[in-house]
Scaffold this motif. Structure first.
Motif, short mmCIF file in Angstrom:
data_model
loop_
_atom_site.label_atom_id
_atom_site.label_comp_id
_atom_site.label_asym_id
_atom_site.label_seq_id
_atom_site.Cartn_x
_atom_site.Cartn_y
_atom_site.Cartn_z
N UNK A 1 13.00 20.91 8.59
CA UNK A 1 13.15 22.15 8.11
C UNK A 1 12.19 22.53 6.92
N UNK A 2 12.00 21.13 6.36
CA UNK A 2 11.36 21.46 4.79
C UNK A 2 10.05 21.59 4.88
N UNK A 3 9.23 22.57 4.13
CA UNK A 3 7.88 22.66 4.29
C UNK A 3 7.15 21.81 3.58
N UNK A 4 7.49 20.86 2.77
CA UNK A 4 6.61 20.27 2.13
C UNK A 4 7.22 18.54 1.86
N UNK A 5 7.18 17.97 3.27
CA UNK A 5 7.69 16.58 3.34
C UNK A 5 6.36 15.51 3.79
N UNK A 6 6.17 14.55 2.86
CA UNK A 6 5.27 13.57 3.41
C UNK A 6 6.12 12.29 3.82
N UNK A 7 5.97 11.64 4.90
CA UNK A 7 6.45 10.33 5.27
C UNK A 7 5.56 9.33 5.20
N UNK A 8 5.93 8.39 4.38
CA UNK A 8 5.03 7.08 4.13
C UNK A 8 5.53 5.77 4.71
N UNK A 9 4.79 5.30 5.54
CA UNK A 9 5.23 4.26 6.60
C UNK A 9 4.39 3.09 6.53
N UNK B 1 0.79 -1.14 0.13
CA UNK B 1 0.05 0.04 0.08
C UNK B 1 0.99 1.39 0.12
N UNK B 2 1.89 1.22 0.92
CA UNK B 2 2.58 2.38 0.84
C UNK B 2 3.46 2.66 -0.46
N UNK B 3 4.01 1.38 -1.32
CA UNK B 3 4.50 1.55 -2.40
C UNK B 3 3.74 2.17 -3.34
N UNK B 4 2.29 1.49 -3.42
CA UNK B 4 1.40 2.00 -4.37
C UNK B 4 1.17 3.61 -4.32
N UNK B 5 1.20 4.14 -3.13
CA UNK B 5 0.61 5.49 -2.61
C UNK B 5 1.81 6.21 -3.22
N UNK B 6 3.27 5.92 -2.93
CA UNK B 6 4.28 6.70 -3.30
C UNK B 6 4.29 6.76 -4.87
N UNK B 7 4.12 5.67 -5.66
CA UNK B 7 3.79 5.74 -7.03
C UNK B 7 2.85 6.72 -7.65
N UNK B 8 1.68 6.57 -6.89
CA UNK B 8 0.58 7.57 -7.43
C UNK B 8 0.88 8.73 -7.13
N UNK B 9 1.54 9.37 -6.05
CA UNK B 9 2.03 10.86 -5.96
C UNK B 9 2.85 11.23 -7.21
N UNK B 10 3.98 10.42 -7.14
CA UNK B 10 4.85 10.76 -8.46
C UNK B 10 4.08 10.54 -9.95
#
Ligand code: PGA
Length: 242
Positions: free
Chosen positions: A222-230, A11-20
């Protein structure tokens, strides 16, 4: 940092691919910063099935071992070829990895930085995380304004990667060329992926610990646009999502 927790690694892999893939559909000439390692394998499996053309996409990998020719089975070029390049319509000239065989590694690192700049900077960078908190091959103590450069690998990183080199740490190169933390922090969006219980503690320190150069991934605070997928296992000791 936004945190998304998934039941499974798939699921986390699919979500990452969807975002990209979504980014690539919106911006066909997107500039992607890409990782290697076992964590992103599922992401690439999902990305190559996505309904998106990569014909104008530019890619920049985070790092490469010093001293491994492209054709070596453990070079990051070989990894990218088998997990991504050979499956999608990326143009080879648009796929960049630091050249670990460069005669002048410092010049190679400057060239790599120039290429990223000429491409307009990274739209998104996808990161794994080392057990010691490294991102790319920025080991603990790496300055946060560092650019692409030649670095020694930490002993625990070489041990962690020995599994790819016949199980012996002696076979693991001792140096790499890596984008710097400064280079990574200039990306417009950052996706940090972690899977499995072994990463749970370093993920807790990254998200909930003090920002400190002894844990390179804490620079991402420090970065304003980070998503951590776990996945659940990697999120297991987080207070906020427990
Ligand atoms: P891994 O490596 O995905 O193989 O755990 C991550 C890293 O060292 O960045």
């Amino acid at each position: 940092m936004r945190v998304e927790v998934f039941e499974t690694y798939t699921d986390l892999s699919q979500r990452t691919a969807d975002i990209v893939a979504d980014l690539v559909r919106r911006r066909p000439d997107a500039v992607l910063g890409l990782p290697t390692g076992s964590t992103p394998e599922g992401f690439y499996r999902a990305l190559v099935k996505a309904d998106a053309s990569f014909r104008q996409v530019r890619t920049f990998n985070l790092d490469e071992y010093v001293g491994l020719p492209q054709a070596h089975p453990q070079s990051y070029f070989s990894f990218m070829n088998s997990h991504l390049y050979s499956h999608v319509d990326l143009v080879p000239a648009n796929c960049h990895i630091p050249n670990g065989m460069a005669v002048d590694p410092d010049a190679e690192c400057r060239r790599y930085e120039d290429l990223i700049r000429q491409a307009g900077g990274l739209d998104v960078v996808v990161l794994g995380i080392g057990l010691n908190g490294h991102i790319g091959f920025n080991e603990p103590g790496s300055p946060w304004d560092a650019r692409t450069r030649r670095v020694p690998l930490a002993e625990n990183t070489r041990q962690a990667n020995a599994r790819f080199f016949g199980g012996s740490v002696d076979g693991v190169p001792s140096e790499a060329l890596t984008m710097g933390i400064g280079t990574i922090l200039e990306a417009r969006q950052i996706l940090l992926l972690a899977s499995g219980e072994a990463k749970a503690e370093i993920i807790r320190r990254t998200l909930e610990g003090e920002s400190d150069i002894s844990v390179p991934a804490t620079a991402l605070q420090q970065h304003p646009n980070v998503t951590v997928l776990l996945d659940r296992a990697a999120a297991r000791v987080l207070e906020r999502t427990a």
